[in-house]
Enzyme design. Structure first.
Site, PDB file in Angstrom:
ATOM      1  N   GLU A 250       0.946  -1.259   0.146  1.00 15.24           N
ATOM      2  CA  GLU A 250      -0.042   0.072  -0.062  1.00 15.24           C
ATOM      3  C   GLU A 250       0.934   1.337   0.064  1.00 15.24           C
ATOM      4  O   GLU A 250       0.652   2.242  -0.733  1.00 15.24           O
ATOM      5  CB  GLU A 250      -0.956   0.009   1.315  1.00 15.24           C
ATOM      6  CG  GLU A 250      -1.920  -0.998   0.887  1.00 15.24           C
ATOM      7  CD  GLU A 250      -2.685  -1.289   2.168  1.00 15.24           C
ATOM      8  OE1 GLU A 250      -2.394  -1.592   3.330  1.00 15.24           O
ATOM      9  OE2 GLU A 250      -4.142  -1.106   2.149  1.00 15.24           O
TER      10      GLU A 250
ATOM     11  N   GLU B 132      -3.864  -9.601   3.364  1.00 15.86           N
ATOM     12  CA  GLU B 132      -4.490  -9.341   4.622  1.00 15.86           C
ATOM     13  C   GLU B 132      -5.629 -10.149   4.904  1.00 15.86           C
ATOM     14  O   GLU B 132      -5.853 -10.695   5.973  1.00 15.86           O
ATOM     15  CB  GLU B 132      -5.212  -7.703   4.549  1.00 15.86           C
ATOM     16  CG  GLU B 132      -4.155  -6.724   4.724  1.00 15.86           C
ATOM     17  CD  GLU B 132      -3.356  -6.429   3.402  1.00 15.86           C
ATOM     18  OE1 GLU B 132      -3.460  -6.996   2.469  1.00 15.86           O
ATOM     19  OE2 GLU B 132      -2.975  -5.397   3.639  1.00 15.86           O
TER      20      GLU B 132
HETATM   21  C1  3H9 Z   1      -1.521  -5.129   6.964  1.00 16.56           C
HETATM   22  O1  3H9 Z   1      -0.261  -4.666   6.289  1.00 16.56           O
HETATM   23  C2  3H9 Z   1      -2.632  -4.278   7.132  1.00 16.56           C
HETATM   24  C3  3H9 Z   1      -2.663  -2.935   6.211  1.00 16.56           C
HETATM   25  O2  3H9 Z   1      -3.456  -3.335   5.064  1.00 16.56           O
HETATM   26  C4  3H9 Z   1      -3.693  -1.983   6.838  1.00 16.56           C
HETATM   27  C5  3H9 Z   1      -3.164  -1.205   8.110  1.00 16.56           C
HETATM   28  C6  3H9 Z   1      -3.537  -0.185   8.461  1.00 16.56           C
HETATM   29  N1  3H9 Z   1       4.388  -7.728  11.357  1.00 16.56           N
HETATM   30  O3  3H9 Z   1       7.774 -15.184   8.205  1.00 16.56           O
HETATM   31  P1  3H9 Z   1       9.139 -14.891   8.952  1.00 16.56           P
HETATM   32  C7  3H9 Z   1       7.937 -11.569  12.058  1.00 16.56           C
HETATM   33  S1  3H9 Z   1      -1.663  -6.825   7.793  1.00 16.56           S
HETATM   34  C8  3H9 Z   1       4.968  -8.081  12.769  1.00 16.56           C
HETATM   35  O4  3H9 Z   1       9.766 -16.098   9.630  1.00 16.56           O
HETATM   36  P2  3H9 Z   1      10.584 -14.986   6.181  1.00 16.56           P
HETATM   37  C9  3H9 Z   1       7.537 -12.986  12.404  1.00 16.56           C
HETATM   38  O5  3H9 Z   1       6.520 -13.315  13.313  1.00 16.56           O
HETATM   39  C10 3H9 Z   1      -0.057  -7.367   7.306  1.00 16.56           C
HETATM   40  N2  3H9 Z   1       5.973  -9.192  12.764  1.00 16.56           N
HETATM   41  O6  3H9 Z   1      10.352 -14.506   7.809  1.00 16.56           O
HETATM   42  C11 3H9 Z   1       8.847 -13.617  12.549  1.00 16.56           C
HETATM   43  O7  3H9 Z   1       9.156 -13.132  14.024  1.00 16.56           O
HETATM   44  P3  3H9 Z   1      10.036 -13.904  14.840  1.00 16.56           P
HETATM   45  C12 3H9 Z   1       0.245  -7.835   5.977  1.00 16.56           C
HETATM   46  C13 3H9 Z   1       6.242  -9.687  11.677  1.00 16.56           C
HETATM   47  O8  3H9 Z   1      11.548 -14.232   6.036  1.00 16.56           O
HETATM   48  C14 3H9 Z   1       9.869 -12.709  11.823  1.00 16.56           C
HETATM   49  O9  3H9 Z   1       9.247 -11.535  11.530  1.00 16.56           O
HETATM   50  N3  3H9 Z   1       1.447  -8.444   6.022  1.00 16.56           N
HETATM   51  C15 3H9 Z   1       5.495  -9.466  10.166  1.00 16.56           C
HETATM   52  O10 3H9 Z   1      10.340 -16.167   6.092  1.00 16.56           O
HETATM   53  C16 3H9 Z   1      10.453 -13.313  10.642  1.00 16.56           C
HETATM   54  O11 3H9 Z   1       9.399 -13.684   9.725  1.00 16.56           O
HETATM   55  C17 3H9 Z   1       1.657 -10.143   5.862  1.00 16.56           C
HETATM   56  O12 3H9 Z   1       0.788 -10.434   6.017  1.00 16.56           O
HETATM   57  C18 3H9 Z   1       4.444  -8.457  10.497  1.00 16.56           C
HETATM   58  N4  3H9 Z   1       3.908  -7.846   9.425  1.00 16.56           N
HETATM   59  O13 3H9 Z   1       9.324 -14.392   5.445  1.00 16.56           O
HETATM   60  C19 3H9 Z   1       3.009 -10.637   5.788  1.00 16.56           C
HETATM   61  N5  3H9 Z   1       5.782 -10.167   9.369  1.00 16.56           N
HETATM   62  O14 3H9 Z   1      11.302 -13.880  14.707  1.00 16.56           O
HETATM   63  C20 3H9 Z   1       3.330 -10.967   6.765  1.00 16.56           C
HETATM   64  C21 3H9 Z   1       6.658 -10.936   9.943  1.00 16.56           C
HETATM   65  O15 3H9 Z   1      10.009 -13.440  16.237  1.00 16.56           O
HETATM   66  N6  3H9 Z   1       4.840 -11.887   6.758  1.00 16.56           N
HETATM   67  N7  3H9 Z   1       6.925 -10.686  11.094  1.00 16.56           N
HETATM   68  O16 3H9 Z   1       9.356 -15.269  14.898  1.00 16.56           O
HETATM   69  C22 3H9 Z   1       5.167 -12.792   5.792  1.00 16.56           C
HETATM   70  O17 3H9 Z   1       4.540 -13.105   5.231  1.00 16.56           O
HETATM   71  C23 3H9 Z   1       6.621 -12.939   6.006  1.00 16.56           C
HETATM   72  O18 3H9 Z   1       7.027 -12.984   7.524  1.00 16.56           O
HETATM   73  C24 3H9 Z   1       7.693 -12.678   5.178  1.00 16.56           C
HETATM   74  C25 3H9 Z   1       9.249 -12.753   5.552  1.00 16.56           C
HETATM   75  C26 3H9 Z   1       7.437 -12.956   3.638  1.00 16.56           C
HETATM   76  C27 3H9 Z   1       7.457 -10.863   5.173  1.00 16.56           C
END
Ligand code: 3H9
Length: 705
Positions: free
Chosen positions: A109, A129
């Site tokens: 976004e 999301e």
């Molecule tokens: C959103 O954006 C809402 C908006 O539209 C509106 C807002 C108003 N936040 O997955 P990994 C942590 S909703 C906080 O193992 P990878 C995860 O818990 C969001 N923490 O790494 C882990 O922590 P820990 C939409 C986060 O390299 C560490 O980072 N976004 C977040 O295999 C490593 O994660 C998503 O749904 C976060 N957003 O993959 C994307 N993301 O080390 C969600 C990760 O303590 N994330 N952490 O266990 C992912 O899909 C994957 O993490 C990503 C990296 C592909 C980014």
């Protein structure tokens, strides 16, 4: 060159271009500090006469992984992400986003609010999301349809899938693909080229993707129909469709306001809480004490003992992960059968057009078979998947002990046998571990890593590392009959049997369980797995079963007739002519009636709600016992087990999360109520009693370990 630096967002002026880099490890999530500093950076750019353009990039491996999921459910801290995105878009100076790695959710976004976008080949771009029970809440539902049209935007938002740079370019999400892997250099060069070409500030809010109103309306209606049919239990998909409709029918600003309202509704929903819990639980489950202590051993080649359904499925999972596999079977015929089982999986993929014959040949080039254990002398790991009999397992492990190289990991895929005893029977117990795959092993995500007493931390760490390679979801489990999953299953299945004997039909129970969100009810599961499997387990346990414990014989009566489910054409259901969906069977109903009579039970009616309260109370109670005894490290490990091995509805977060959401004291009250009828079966877990006394939740135990 002038510069200013802050913790989470750094900015520096490079030849007229203000490079703003988000630096908030691990994934540059848009927490309050990032939002504040990002807005400040954009504002400073407006005032600084030396800034001609702004380049947004992410430090580390990603652009921006999205909003900070940890902030959801907490009081909001300004500025909000929509405000920040609006500020970016309103910039009078060009803003360019250069994407590498993840640009997901709020991250995308932010990029959509920029005026131009370039992405490197490794980019992962999407709005996931919906997988968290949300909708894109920072303008995504308004900007993306304007940029791509309603159809493509709805497809991305409703599926939550990521696309790579090429696809994003083809869709019109990005303007250019960077040729190198240097995001800074690519971004600067692109921004410079835009300045040289005097490219105008181009705001996504003005894009014309929705001008064909008839086509947009048709896409929205089609999505609404599809969502009502497919995702009827989920809250946020319909809200996404509503938000896109607002994009079509309202001004941009009104649309943003509407999006905000819908986003807040999703944020408040229990489904959001369940799905976010599942997200973090999956990641936490990958960390066990041993993964911090031990160093994984290198695994390139694996031996698989046994070529039955399980062994072959495991072999396919290993081959798919790029490993070499040597299958060992007792004779040529069994080996040929095992090889055929492996090939069958790939042939089916080819038939569906999901694999080429060349790809199959390349995979099978890493597959080898032998009837001699000597073929395993050099492998790094062995998974044994032979008949579930202790004597057979001992014989296999004695052979492995004899032939395998020092340091080879020796794993058993047993579902219930005592792995401590298997380990103790050989000279290297520290190398023995349980790797409990679920059938079909190449598809099911769950892998129970069963940790016997003498195993070394390196071996446990190796198992978790292997799970990652296989794209499985590992859960650490202790040794007991059934480990986490099957042990809990035995209890809620017994509760279902009790209800069946007391008056509920298996068809009603299955339907209530499906309505709760499981893909199948317990009797359908039994028919799919084969009734003979559960029958064998019941016979095995018969000798040690507490004679005071209620035992329902209906399933035994069905099995005695050779009705083992789908594979025999009938079980609890009738499967006419190889059908995969069964029909209720009057003969089964007659058996149930006869059993009720034999047990002297006058049948009574159950509501679906009563059925689910008993079913869930049994599952939760045994789940708590498993945590109490240290078989599962934390409640979240039970949740992940059920989400990935037993079809537990993800939007409810798992049985332990569900228990907290309905209130642990309510669950305990139910158990005590049911105990009035059957105090032997319904014994409250000491853990639940203790937590309720302290007014604490199961979630409070998730921080430990
Ligand atoms: C959103 O954006 C809402 C908006 O539209 C509106 C807002 C108003 N936040 O997955 P990994 C942590 S909703 C906080 O193992 P990878 C995860 O818990 C969001 N923490 O790494 C882990 O922590 P820990 C939409 C986060 O390299 C560490 O980072 N976004 C977040 O295999 C490593 O994660 C998503 O749904 C976060 N957003 O993959 C994307 N993301 O080390 C969600 C990760 O303590 N994330 N952490 O266990 C992912 O899909 C994957 O993490 C990503 C990296 C592909 C980014």
């Amino acid at each position: 060159m002038s510069e200013a630096s802050t913790d989470a967002v750094r900015h520096e002026l490079r030849d007229g271009i203000l490079v703003v880099s988000v630096d908030n490890p691990p994934v540059n999530a848009l927490g309050a500090k990032v939002r504040y500093e990002l807005r400040a950076a954009i504002e400073s750019a407006q005032q600084n006469p030396n800034v001609e353009a702004v380049l947004l990039i992410g430090a580390g491996r990603n652009f921006i992984g999205g909003a900070d999921i940890r902030e959801f459910g907490k009081p909001p801290v300004p500025p909000s992400l929509p405000e920040v995105c609006n500020r970016i878009e309103a910039s009078s100076k060009l803003v360019v986003a250069a994407i590498h790695g993840a640009a997901l959710g709020g991250g995308l976004e932010v990029a959509l609010a920029a005026h131009y976008r370039i992405a490197l080949a490794d980019a992962k771009i999407g709005l996931p999301e919906v997988t968290l029970g949300l909708l894109p809440g920072a303008g995504g539902t308004q900007r993306m349809p304007r940029l791509l049209g309603a159809k493509a935007a709805l497809d991305l938002m409703l599926s939550g899938r990521h696309v790579g740079a090429n696809k994003a370019h083809a869709l019109g999400l990005i303007d250019r693909i960077g040729a190198s892997a240097d995001v800074m250099a690519e971004g600067l060069a692109y921004a410079r080229s835009l300045l040289t070409a005097r490219a105008p500030v181009r705001r996504t809010c003005d894009a014309l993707g929705l001008v064909d109103r008839a086509a947009s309306r048709a896409a929205i209606e089609a999505a609404r129909v599809e969502v009502s049919q497919r995702s009827r239990r989920l809250f946020s998909p319909l809200k996404i469709v509503d938000a896109v409709q607002a994009a079509l029918e309202m001004s941009f600003d009104d649309g943003l306001r509407h999006e905000r309202q819908l986003f807040l509704q999703c944020l408040d929903s229990p489904q959001r809480a369940g799905l976010v819990h599942a997200f973090f639980a999956e990641r936490a489950a990958q960390k066990a004490p041993e993964t911090r202590k031990g160093k994984p051993r290198a695994i390139a080649s694996v031996g698989v003992i046994g070529g039955g359904t399980m062994g072959a499925g495991i072999a396919v999972a290993l081959l798919d992960a790029g490993l070499s596999v040597t299958m060992v079977e007792r004779d040529d015929a069994s080996l040929a059968y095992g090889r055929a089982n492996v090939e069958k999986v790939y042939k089916a993929l080819i038939a569906k057009g999901r694999m080429t014959s060349q790809a199959k040949a390349a995979l099978l080039a890493r597959f080898d078979g032998s009837t001699s254990y000597e073929a395993l002398h050099a492998v790094d790991l062995v998974v044994e998947a032979v008949f579930e009999d202790m004597a057979v397992k001992h014989a296999v492990f004695a052979e492995l002990d004899r032939v395998c190289k020092p340091g080879a990991v020796l794993a058993t895929n047993t579902s219930y046998l005592d792995i401590d005893a298997i380990a103790a029977s050989i000279s290297r117990p520290a190398d023995v571990i349980g790797l409990h795959f679920f059938s079909p092993a190449n598809l099911m995500k769950l892998l129970e890593v069963v940790v016997p007493a003498q195993v070394s931390a390196d071996v446990v760490a190796t198992a978790f590392d292997l799970a990652k390679k296989l794209r499985k979801v590992p859960v650490r489990a202790g040794v007991c009959d059934g480990f986490i999953g099957n042990r809990v299953l035995a209890i809620y299945r017994a509760a279902a049997d009790h209800m069946m004997e007391d008056g509920a039909s298996p068809y009603q129970i299955d339907r209530a369980v499906r309505d709760f969100g499981f893909p199948m009810g317990p009797f359908q599961v039994s028919d799919l797995a084969g009734g003979d499997i559960g029958w064998a387990t019941r016979k095995r346990r018969a000798a040690t079963r507490d004679p005071k414990l209620r035992y329902v014989q209906i399933a035994d009566r069905i099995c005695e007739r050779g009705w083992f489910g789908q594979k025999t054409g009938r079980g609890f259901y009738l499967y006419a002519d190889g059908a995969r969906t069964g029909k209720p069977d009057p003969d089964v109903e007659a058996i149930i009636d006869a059993e009720r009579e034999r047990a002297n039970i006058t049948p009574r009616t159950f509501t679906d709600d009563e059925i689910m309260r008993r079913y869930m109370a049994a599952m939760i109670n045994e789940g708590a016992n498993v945590v109490h005894e240290g078989i599962a490290l934390r409640p979240l490990d039970v949740d992940v087990t059920f989400l990935h091995g037993y079809g537990f509805p993800r939007h409810r977060g798992g049985p332990m999360k569900y228990a907290d959401s309905v209130g642990l004291s309510n669950v305990l009250a139910d158990i005590r109520e049911f105990a009035k009828e059957d105090p032997v079966f319904w014994q409250p877990s000491p853990l639940i009693v203790e937590l309720v006394e302290r007014g604490a939740t199961l979630a409070s135990l998730n921080q430990s370990a």
